[in-house]
Write a protein that holds these residues in place. Structure first.
Motif, PDB file in Angstrom:
ATOM      1  N   VAL A   1       1.093  -1.059   0.168  1.00 21.32           N
ATOM      2  CA  VAL A   1       0.203  -0.229  -0.165  1.00 21.32           C
ATOM      3  C   VAL A   1       0.895   1.195  -0.257  1.00 21.32           C
ATOM      4  O   VAL A   1       0.778   2.273  -1.043  1.00 21.32           O
ATOM      5  CB  VAL A   1      -1.485  -0.457   1.166  1.00 21.32           C
ATOM      6  N   TYR A   2       1.686   0.977   1.092  1.00 20.87           N
ATOM      7  CA  TYR A   2       2.627   2.513   1.495  1.00 20.87           C
ATOM      8  C   TYR A   2       3.075   2.986  -0.379  1.00 20.87           C
ATOM      9  O   TYR A   2       3.309   3.444  -1.541  1.00 20.87           O
ATOM     10  CB  TYR A   2       4.201   1.882   1.805  1.00 20.87           C
ATOM     11  N   ILE A   3       4.007   1.886  -0.793  1.00 29.49           N
ATOM     12  CA  ILE A   3       4.802   2.193  -2.831  1.00 29.49           C
ATOM     13  C   ILE A   3       3.573   2.248  -3.937  1.00 29.49           C
ATOM     14  O   ILE A   3       3.412   2.670  -3.735  1.00 29.49           O
ATOM     15  CB  ILE A   3       5.456   0.382  -2.531  1.00 29.49           C
ATOM     16  N   GLU A   4       2.307   1.392  -3.442  1.00 32.34           N
ATOM     17  CA  GLU A   4       1.373   2.030  -4.440  1.00 32.34           C
ATOM     18  C   GLU A   4       1.215   3.554  -4.466  1.00 32.34           C
ATOM     19  O   GLU A   4       0.819   4.700  -5.228  1.00 32.34           O
ATOM     20  CB  GLU A   4      -0.248   1.461  -4.328  1.00 32.34           C
ATOM     21  N   GLU A   5       0.524   4.632  -3.165  1.00 38.32           N
ATOM     22  CA  GLU A   5       0.729   5.595  -2.879  1.00 38.32           C
ATOM     23  C   GLU A   5       1.836   5.944  -2.846  1.00 38.32           C
ATOM     24  O   GLU A   5       1.490   7.577  -3.831  1.00 38.32           O
ATOM     25  CB  GLU A   5       0.856   5.469  -1.158  1.00 38.32           C
ATOM     26  N   GLN A   6       3.056   6.273  -2.724  1.00 40.68           N
ATOM     27  CA  GLN A   6       4.753   6.596  -3.175  1.00 40.68           C
ATOM     28  C   GLN A   6       4.723   6.938  -5.033  1.00 40.68           C
ATOM     29  O   GLN A   6       4.458   8.011  -5.515  1.00 40.68           O
ATOM     30  CB  GLN A   6       5.271   5.896  -2.608  1.00 40.68           C
TER      31      GLN A   6
END
Length: 106
Positions: free
Chosen positions: A94-99
């Motif tokens: 999720v963090y990578i997708e947000e970034q």
């Protein structure tokens, strides 16, 4: 391949939601996959914890199944670790997708 199709489906669902469209229906294939991966992670972690305790006793030249409660405790800790890895993996995804989305907006 199959992975590309799934990622394209996820992107399409995400776009629909971002554009204010109806929320996508729950994909039961993903739910079944998550449940199977959680079960296998817990079993793998539990088995690894059990085998770690067996190995520890063997190295010290003790009876392999001495103090069986330690084996149960090691199995529970290992299963918890296996489940924690899945949770960490999901949070990282999720963090990578947000970034990635934040960088694409720039």
């Amino acid at each position: 391949g199959r992975g590309e199709v799934r990622s394209l489906e996820k992107e399409a669902r995400l776009r629909r939601v971002q554009e204010g469209g109806p929320a996508p229906k729950w994909d039961t294939r993903e739910a079944e996959g998550m449940a199977a991966s959680a079960t296998s992670a817990a079993l793998f972690g539990g088995g690894l914890g059990f085998l770690t305790q067996v190995y520890s006793n063997a190295v010290r030249q003790l009876p392999v199944l001495r103090k069986p409660w330690e084996h149960g405790l090691a199995s529970v800790v290992g299963a918890g670790f296996g489940l924690a890895v899945i949770d960490m993996e999901e949070r990282l995804r999720v963090y990578i997708e947000e970034q990635t989305q934040a960088r694409s907006r720039k």
